[in-house]
Design an enzyme around this catalytic site. Structure first.
Site, PDB file in Angstrom:
ATOM      1  N   GLU A  76     -16.149   7.311  -9.605  1.00 41.78           N
ATOM      2  CA  GLU A  76     -16.204   7.293  -8.142  1.00 41.78           C
ATOM      3  C   GLU A  76     -15.549   8.529  -7.509  1.00 41.78           C
ATOM      4  O   GLU A  76     -15.203   8.507  -6.333  1.00 41.78           O
ATOM      5  CB  GLU A  76     -15.495   6.036  -7.609  1.00 41.78           C
ATOM      6  CG  GLU A  76     -16.075   4.726  -8.079  1.00 41.78           C
ATOM      7  CD  GLU A  76     -17.394   4.362  -7.403  1.00 41.78           C
ATOM      8  OE1 GLU A  76     -18.006   5.250  -6.771  1.00 41.78           O
ATOM      9  OE2 GLU A  76     -17.800   3.210  -7.523  1.00 41.78           O
ATOM     10  N   HIS A  97     -11.160  -3.906  -6.039  1.00 36.26           N
ATOM     11  CA  HIS A  97     -12.135  -4.995  -6.107  1.00 36.26           C
ATOM     12  C   HIS A  97     -11.433  -6.320  -5.792  1.00 36.26           C
ATOM     13  O   HIS A  97     -11.645  -7.327  -6.462  1.00 36.26           O
ATOM     14  CB  HIS A  97     -12.758  -5.076  -7.501  1.00 36.26           C
ATOM     15  CG  HIS A  97     -13.609  -3.897  -7.858  1.00 36.26           C
ATOM     16  ND1 HIS A  97     -14.117  -3.705  -9.121  1.00 36.26           N
ATOM     17  CD2 HIS A  97     -14.056  -2.849  -7.123  1.00 36.26           C
ATOM     18  CE1 HIS A  97     -14.832  -2.593  -9.156  1.00 36.26           C
ATOM     19  NE2 HIS A  97     -14.799  -2.051  -7.951  1.00 36.26           N
ATOM     20  N   TYR A 116      -3.077  -9.903  13.893  1.00 37.52           N
ATOM     21  CA  TYR A 116      -2.682  -8.572  14.361  1.00 37.52           C
ATOM     22  C   TYR A 116      -2.571  -7.533  13.257  1.00 37.52           C
ATOM     23  O   TYR A 116      -2.711  -6.317  13.505  1.00 37.52           O
ATOM     24  CB  TYR A 116      -1.371  -8.652  15.156  1.00 37.52           C
ATOM     25  CG  TYR A 116      -0.126  -8.791  14.314  1.00 37.52           C
ATOM     26  CD1 TYR A 116       0.586  -7.677  13.901  1.00 37.52           C
ATOM     27  CD2 TYR A 116       0.344 -10.053  13.937  1.00 37.52           C
ATOM     28  CE1 TYR A 116       1.726  -7.789  13.130  1.00 37.52           C
ATOM     29  CE2 TYR A 116       1.480 -10.187  13.173  1.00 37.52           C
ATOM     30  CZ  TYR A 116       2.174  -9.046  12.764  1.00 37.52           C
ATOM     31  OH  TYR A 116       3.293  -9.171  12.000  1.00 37.52           O
ATOM     32  N   TYR A 210       5.858   2.274  15.290  1.00 39.75           N
ATOM     33  CA  TYR A 210       6.786   1.475  14.497  1.00 39.75           C
ATOM     34  C   TYR A 210       6.220   1.326  13.094  1.00 39.75           C
ATOM     35  O   TYR A 210       5.502   0.390  12.775  1.00 39.75           O
ATOM     36  CB  TYR A 210       6.984   0.113  15.151  1.00 39.75           C
ATOM     37  CG  TYR A 210       8.025  -0.774  14.477  1.00 39.75           C
ATOM     38  CD1 TYR A 210       7.859  -2.145  14.397  1.00 39.75           C
ATOM     39  CD2 TYR A 210       9.187  -0.227  13.935  1.00 39.75           C
ATOM     40  CE1 TYR A 210       8.806  -2.961  13.787  1.00 39.75           C
ATOM     41  CE2 TYR A 210      10.135  -1.036  13.324  1.00 39.75           C
ATOM     42  CZ  TYR A 210       9.940  -2.391  13.257  1.00 39.75           C
ATOM     43  OH  TYR A 210      10.876  -3.184  12.653  1.00 39.75           O
TER      44      TYR A 210
END
Length: 219
Positions: A76, A97, A116, A210
């Site tokens: 890859e 994976h 979030y 942050y």
């Protein structure tokens, strides 16, 4: 042997990928870009992470030439180098994976913003179409799908995460799996309540100021 510290990082994070259940066997791959020298280090093809040593890591140019290493690089490598060639901020790529994320990759379905933490990746976790592994076509499709995000699903394949360094890219890969697991389980018992654009914008802004919030599991 050049870049020993970076080699050690790739070996350690390969083992960490197994420990964190982000892959099994020899699945997935990791790389680091040495921007000042315009070369990348990438994990080898077909060697279990628990057996990989520093000498197995392959040093390559972005044109695909092997500079150092007796092993074949990950198949890859195109999907890694495209981000190094076409961006100015990506210095590491992590491909996994992981189980729950790959479920949605096999559905070719985006993961929507039910929590979030997704803000560390983008406003949703998008899935690109399927292309054969180890091809330049997959690399191009993945790069196009990433846009301004830090991670995507690869259709019928797995996940891809990017970062300014290996720790950051790995953290995004963990966040993708965490969100995928929540999304899978929430949808199993009901319909998740999604965050809206303004809520996501606020979260993403906070992530930018942050840094600890960008590490999965910390508040």
């Amino acid at each position: 042997m050049k870049y020993l510290e970076e080699r050690k990082q790739l070996v350690a994070y390969g083992k960490k990928m197994l420990d964190e259940r982000l892959t099994t066997g020899t699945g997935g791959n990791l790389s680091i870009y040495i921007r000042e020298d315009n070369v990348m280090l990438i994990t080898p093809s077909g060697i279990p992470y628990n057996e990989t040593i520093e000498e197995d890591i392959v040093l390559m140019t972005l044109e695909g030439e092997v500079l150092e290493g007796e092993r074949n690089p990950s198949s890859e490598y195109d999907m890694h180098r495209v981000f190094y060639q076409k961006t100015e901020h990506v210095n590491s790529v992590v491909h996994t994976h992981s189980e729950f994320a790959t479920v949605f990759a096999c559905l070719q379905e985006d993961i929507l913003p039910l929590h979030y933490i997704i803000g560390s990746v983008g406003n949703r976790i998008r899935c690109c179409r399927y292309e054969t592994f180890g091809t330049a076509k997959l690399a191009d499709v993945a790069f196009e799908a990433m846009q301004e995000d830090k991670g995507i699903l690869l259709g019928n394949h797995g996940t891809l995460a990017i970062g300014e360094d290996l720790a950051s890219a790995f953290s995004v890969a963990k966040d993708i799996e965490f969100i995928a697991k929540l999304y899978y389980r929430a949808r199993s018992i009901g319909t998740p309540v999604l965050l809206d654009d303004s809520q996501l914008d606020e979260v993403i802004e906070k992530f930018g100021t942050y840094g600890q919030l960008r590490i999965h599991g910390q508040k």
